[in-house]
Write a protein that holds these residues in place. Structure first.
Motif, PDB file in Angstrom:
ATOM      1  N   MET A  72      44.094  45.502  39.929  1.00 20.20           N
ATOM      2  CA  MET A  72      44.928  45.829  38.781  1.00 20.20           C
ATOM      3  C   MET A  72      44.496  45.038  37.546  1.00 20.20           C
ATOM      4  SD  MET A  72      47.222  48.105  39.634  1.00 20.20           S
ATOM      5  CE  MET A  72      48.559  47.924  38.461  1.00 20.20           C
ATOM      6  N   ALA A  73      43.220  44.637  37.522  1.00 20.74           N
ATOM      7  CA  ALA A  73      42.762  43.797  36.411  1.00 20.74           C
ATOM      8  C   ALA A  73      41.572  44.341  35.640  1.00 20.74           C
ATOM      9  CB  ALA A  73      42.424  42.402  36.944  1.00 20.74           C
ATOM     10  N   PRO A  74      41.265  45.637  35.653  1.00 20.02           N
ATOM     11  CA  PRO A  74      40.101  46.092  34.868  1.00 20.02           C
ATOM     12  C   PRO A  74      40.273  45.873  33.372  1.00 20.02           C
ATOM     13  CG  PRO A  74      41.369  47.981  35.637  1.00 20.02           C
ATOM     14  CD  PRO A  74      41.908  46.768  36.345  1.00 20.02           C
ATOM     15  N   ALA A  75      41.453  46.164  32.842  1.00 19.42           N
ATOM     16  CA  ALA A  75      41.688  45.975  31.414  1.00 19.42           C
ATOM     17  C   ALA A  75      41.655  44.493  31.053  1.00 19.42           C
ATOM     18  CB  ALA A  75      43.023  46.587  31.009  1.00 19.42           C
ATOM     19  N   ALA A  76      42.121  43.631  31.961  1.00 23.58           N
ATOM     20  CA  ALA A  76      42.105  42.191  31.690  1.00 23.58           C
ATOM     21  C   ALA A  76      40.677  41.675  31.569  1.00 23.58           C
ATOM     22  CB  ALA A  76      42.836  41.445  32.803  1.00 23.58           C
ATOM     23  N   PHE A  77      39.776  42.146  32.417  1.00 20.29           N
ATOM     24  CA  PHE A  77      38.393  41.691  32.334  1.00 20.29           C
ATOM     25  C   PHE A  77      37.692  42.281  31.117  1.00 20.29           C
ATOM     26  CE2 PHE A  77      39.032  40.254  36.666  1.00 20.29           C
ATOM     27  CZ  PHE A  77      38.293  39.072  36.670  1.00 20.29           C
ATOM     28  N   ALA A  78      38.075  43.487  30.713  1.00 19.55           N
ATOM     29  CA  ALA A  78      37.551  44.026  29.454  1.00 19.55           C
ATOM     30  C   ALA A  78      38.019  43.165  28.289  1.00 19.55           C
ATOM     31  CB  ALA A  78      37.998  45.472  29.271  1.00 19.55           C
ATOM     32  N   MET A  79      39.286  42.747  28.327  1.00 18.64           N
ATOM     33  CA  MET A  79      39.816  41.857  27.296  1.00 18.64           C
ATOM     34  C   MET A  79      39.066  40.524  27.290  1.00 18.64           C
ATOM     35  SD  MET A  79      43.619  40.118  27.168  1.00 18.64           S
ATOM     36  CE  MET A  79      43.254  39.251  28.710  1.00 18.64           C
ATOM     37  N   LEU A  80      38.826  39.976  28.468  1.00 18.75           N
ATOM     38  CA  LEU A  80      38.126  38.695  28.559  1.00 18.75           C
ATOM     39  C   LEU A  80      36.696  38.814  28.040  1.00 18.75           C
ATOM     40  CD1 LEU A  80      39.406  37.516  32.055  1.00 18.75           C
ATOM     41  CD2 LEU A  80      39.989  36.520  29.827  1.00 18.75           C
ATOM     42  N   GLY A  81      36.032  39.928  28.329  1.00 19.98           N
ATOM     43  CA  GLY A  81      34.698  40.134  27.793  1.00 19.98           C
ATOM     44  C   GLY A  81      34.697  40.167  26.277  1.00 19.98           C
ATOM     45  N   LEU A 114      37.828  34.879  41.111  1.00 17.26           N
ATOM     46  CA  LEU A 114      39.011  35.622  41.543  1.00 17.26           C
ATOM     47  C   LEU A 114      38.736  36.376  42.836  1.00 17.26           C
ATOM     48  CD1 LEU A 114      41.898  36.600  40.980  1.00 17.26           C
ATOM     49  CD2 LEU A 114      40.928  38.458  39.609  1.00 17.26           C
ATOM     50  N   GLY A 115      37.534  36.947  42.948  1.00 21.27           N
ATOM     51  CA  GLY A 115      37.193  37.678  44.162  1.00 21.27           C
ATOM     52  C   GLY A 115      37.199  36.790  45.393  1.00 21.27           C
ATOM     53  N   GLY A 116      36.790  35.522  45.221  1.00 20.48           N
ATOM     54  CA  GLY A 116      36.838  34.600  46.346  1.00 20.48           C
ATOM     55  C   GLY A 116      38.248  34.371  46.858  1.00 20.48           C
ATOM     56  N   LEU A 117      39.237  34.598  45.979  1.00 16.34           N
ATOM     57  CA  LEU A 117      40.635  34.426  46.368  1.00 16.34           C
ATOM     58  C   LEU A 117      41.244  35.683  46.966  1.00 16.34           C
ATOM     59  CD1 LEU A 117      41.930  32.486  43.213  1.00 16.34           C
ATOM     60  CD2 LEU A 117      41.213  31.505  45.401  1.00 16.34           C
ATOM     61  N   VAL A 118      40.754  36.854  46.540  1.00 13.28           N
ATOM     62  CA  VAL A 118      41.465  38.093  46.886  1.00 13.28           C
ATOM     63  C   VAL A 118      40.711  39.014  47.831  1.00 13.28           C
ATOM     64  CG1 VAL A 118      42.602  38.053  44.630  1.00 13.28           C
ATOM     65  CG2 VAL A 118      40.547  39.439  44.933  1.00 13.28           C
ATOM     66  N   THR A 119      39.416  38.791  48.073  1.00  7.31           N
ATOM     67  CA  THR A 119      38.664  39.774  48.866  1.00  7.31           C
ATOM     68  C   THR A 119      39.092  39.818  50.328  1.00  7.31           C
ATOM     69  OG1 THR A 119      36.916  38.081  49.001  1.00  7.31           O
ATOM     70  CG2 THR A 119      36.591  39.899  47.454  1.00  7.31           C
ATOM     71  N   ARG A 120      39.756  38.795  50.806  1.00  8.80           N
ATOM     72  CA  ARG A 120      40.283  38.837  52.170  1.00  8.80           C
ATOM     73  C   ARG A 120      41.647  39.502  52.229  1.00  8.80           C
ATOM     74  NH1 ARG A 120      37.258  35.650  55.632  1.00  8.80           N
ATOM     75  NH2 ARG A 120      35.821  34.202  54.593  1.00  8.80           N
ATOM     76  N   LEU A 131      47.043  41.684  39.556  1.00 10.60           N
ATOM     77  CA  LEU A 131      47.996  41.926  38.474  1.00 10.60           C
ATOM     78  C   LEU A 131      48.509  40.605  37.905  1.00 10.60           C
ATOM     79  CD1 LEU A 131      49.839  43.747  36.776  1.00 10.60           C
ATOM     80  CD2 LEU A 131      51.447  43.783  38.699  1.00 10.60           C
ATOM     81  N   SER A 132      48.792  39.651  38.784  1.00 14.88           N
ATOM     82  CA  SER A 132      49.254  38.338  38.321  1.00 14.88           C
ATOM     83  C   SER A 132      48.181  37.653  37.488  1.00 14.88           C
ATOM     84  CB  SER A 132      49.623  37.466  39.522  1.00 14.88           C
ATOM     85  OG  SER A 132      50.671  38.059  40.279  1.00 14.88           O
ATOM     86  N   PHE A 133      46.935  37.729  37.941  1.00 20.64           N
ATOM     87  CA  PHE A 133      45.834  37.133  37.175  1.00 20.64           C
ATOM     88  C   PHE A 133      45.734  37.774  35.799  1.00 20.64           C
ATOM     89  CE2 PHE A 133      41.479  37.658  35.692  1.00 20.64           C
ATOM     90  CZ  PHE A 133      41.066  36.337  35.571  1.00 20.64           C
ATOM     91  N   ALA A 134      45.840  39.107  35.754  1.00 20.14           N
ATOM     92  CA  ALA A 134      45.716  39.823  34.477  1.00 20.14           C
ATOM     93  C   ALA A 134      46.799  39.388  33.499  1.00 20.14           C
ATOM     94  CB  ALA A 134      45.793  41.330  34.720  1.00 20.14           C
ATOM     95  N   GLU A 135      48.036  39.259  33.973  1.00 23.17           N
ATOM     96  CA  GLU A 135      49.137  38.864  33.090  1.00 23.17           C
ATOM     97  C   GLU A 135      49.002  37.409  32.657  1.00 23.17           C
ATOM     98  OE1 GLU A 135      52.014  40.625  31.678  1.00 23.17           O
ATOM     99  OE2 GLU A 135      50.289  41.939  31.975  1.00 23.17           O
TER     100      GLU A 135
END
Length: 323
Positions: A72-81, A114-120, A131-135
């Motif tokens: 749920m974070a594609p827009a957040a990473f676009a914002m970060l870029g 972030l992937g290291g935290l969520v991929t499992r 979603l929490s990361f994005a907000e």
């Protein structure tokens, strides 16, 4: 989404992927002739933003459509870029041509963390964590006035002088992103990603390193989203926390689902249809998300392959009839 693993049906998958690639290139070529309609600068701007969303949608589709991870974070990473480019240019006057690659690397590293935290994680846990990361990222940027200027956003210089040049530039960028994803999905790694999506337990039992590959897919997807956000910032000459709103992620998901998840052409078609439709709906009231949410529900219930899947089905039926 077609439910088979490319490991057991390699020829069928490669043929479908090749057909998908040619259709994506056909859409890109068709878009090159749109300016012949003598469009206004405003309309060209709308099309450019639609192409930006196409890049974000294709990047998210690599993760959700091909690997089966619902971030749920594609827009957040676009914002970060966009903000990596904005901060480097605003505070240290770093050239955009250097800042954009740094934004891609930065978003890739953040995606790796972030992937290291969520991929499992799977299902709602993965979605809620991203979603929490994005907000959190959006709120931090919004409140860091001394660095980011808060909700006012950061101004950026432009790479090009006119919108027509930017329009063709963004078409080329979308095609490059599509070709990059095509090269991934045609490789052995792409087959492994599909195997993880279709049957994670079965893939693991066959010795596929699912955690490492999911982390790799997550990192690449985040880096591509950051690239899209950086290029959008150079066009709009402004990056703001609004880029990371949940509504933006909702639009991206709508574009992929409506266009056709798990394909190259689907996210591009979905971005054009949804964003252009969103602009049209502004004239009849701010009901875009309601309309597209209903369309997503209908697609998820009755047309899970989206518009691209329906077009592909009709095309294959026509070829079968002719043969």
């Amino acid at each position: 989404m077609m439910k088979f693993s490319s490991l057991s049906h390699p020829n069928l998958w490669h043929n479908r992927l090749r057909q998908d690639l040619w259709c994506m290139l056909f859409v890109g070529i068709a878009l090159c002739f749109v300016p012949l309609l003598q469009l206004s600068d405003y309309t060209l701007g709308v099309l450019i933003v639609a192409l930006y969303f196409a890049m974000v949608s294709m990047s998210w589709n690599l993760l959700a459509g091909y690997t089966g991870q619902f971030s749920m974070a594609p827009a957040a990473f676009a914002m970060l870029g966009g903000y990596v480019v904005g901060l480097l240019n605003f505070h240290w006057q770093v050239s955009l041509w250097l800042a954009v690659p740094l934004a891609v690397i930065g978003c890739g590293l953040m995606g790796l963390f972030l992937g290291g935290l969520v991929t499992r994680l799977t299902g709602p846990y993965l979605s809620l964590t991203t979603l929490s990361f994005a907000e959190i990222a959006r709120v931090i940027i919004s409140n860091s006035h001394e660095y980011t200027r808060g909700d006012q956003g950061l101004s950026l210089p432009t790479m090009m002088d006119d919108r027509l040049t930017y329009y063709y530039f963004f078409i080329a960028l979308v095609m490059v992103v599509g070709l990059f994803i095509y090269s991934i999905m045609r490789s052995r790694f792409g087959g492994y990603l599909l195997a993880i999506r279709d049957d994670q337990d079965g893939a693991e039992s066959r010795g596929i390193p699912i955690v490492q590959l999911k982390l790799w897919s997550f990192t690449v997807s985040c880096a591509l989203c950051g690239f899209a956000g950086a290029m959008y910032g150079s066009f709009s000459q402004l990056v703001s926390p609004e880029m990371g709103l949940l509504q933006q992620t909702g639009l991206v998901i709508s574009m992929v689902v409506i266009g056709g998840i798990g394909s190259l052409t689907g996210p591009l078609l979905g971005a054009l249809i949804v964003y252009l439709g969103s602009e049209w709906l502004r004239d009849v009231g701010n009901i875009q998300m309601i309309v597209f949410a209903l369309i997503v529900i209908i697609c998820a219930r009755f047309f899970r392959t989206g518009i691209w899947g329906l077009l592909l089905l009709k095309l294959n039926k026509k070829r079968t009839g002719e043969s």
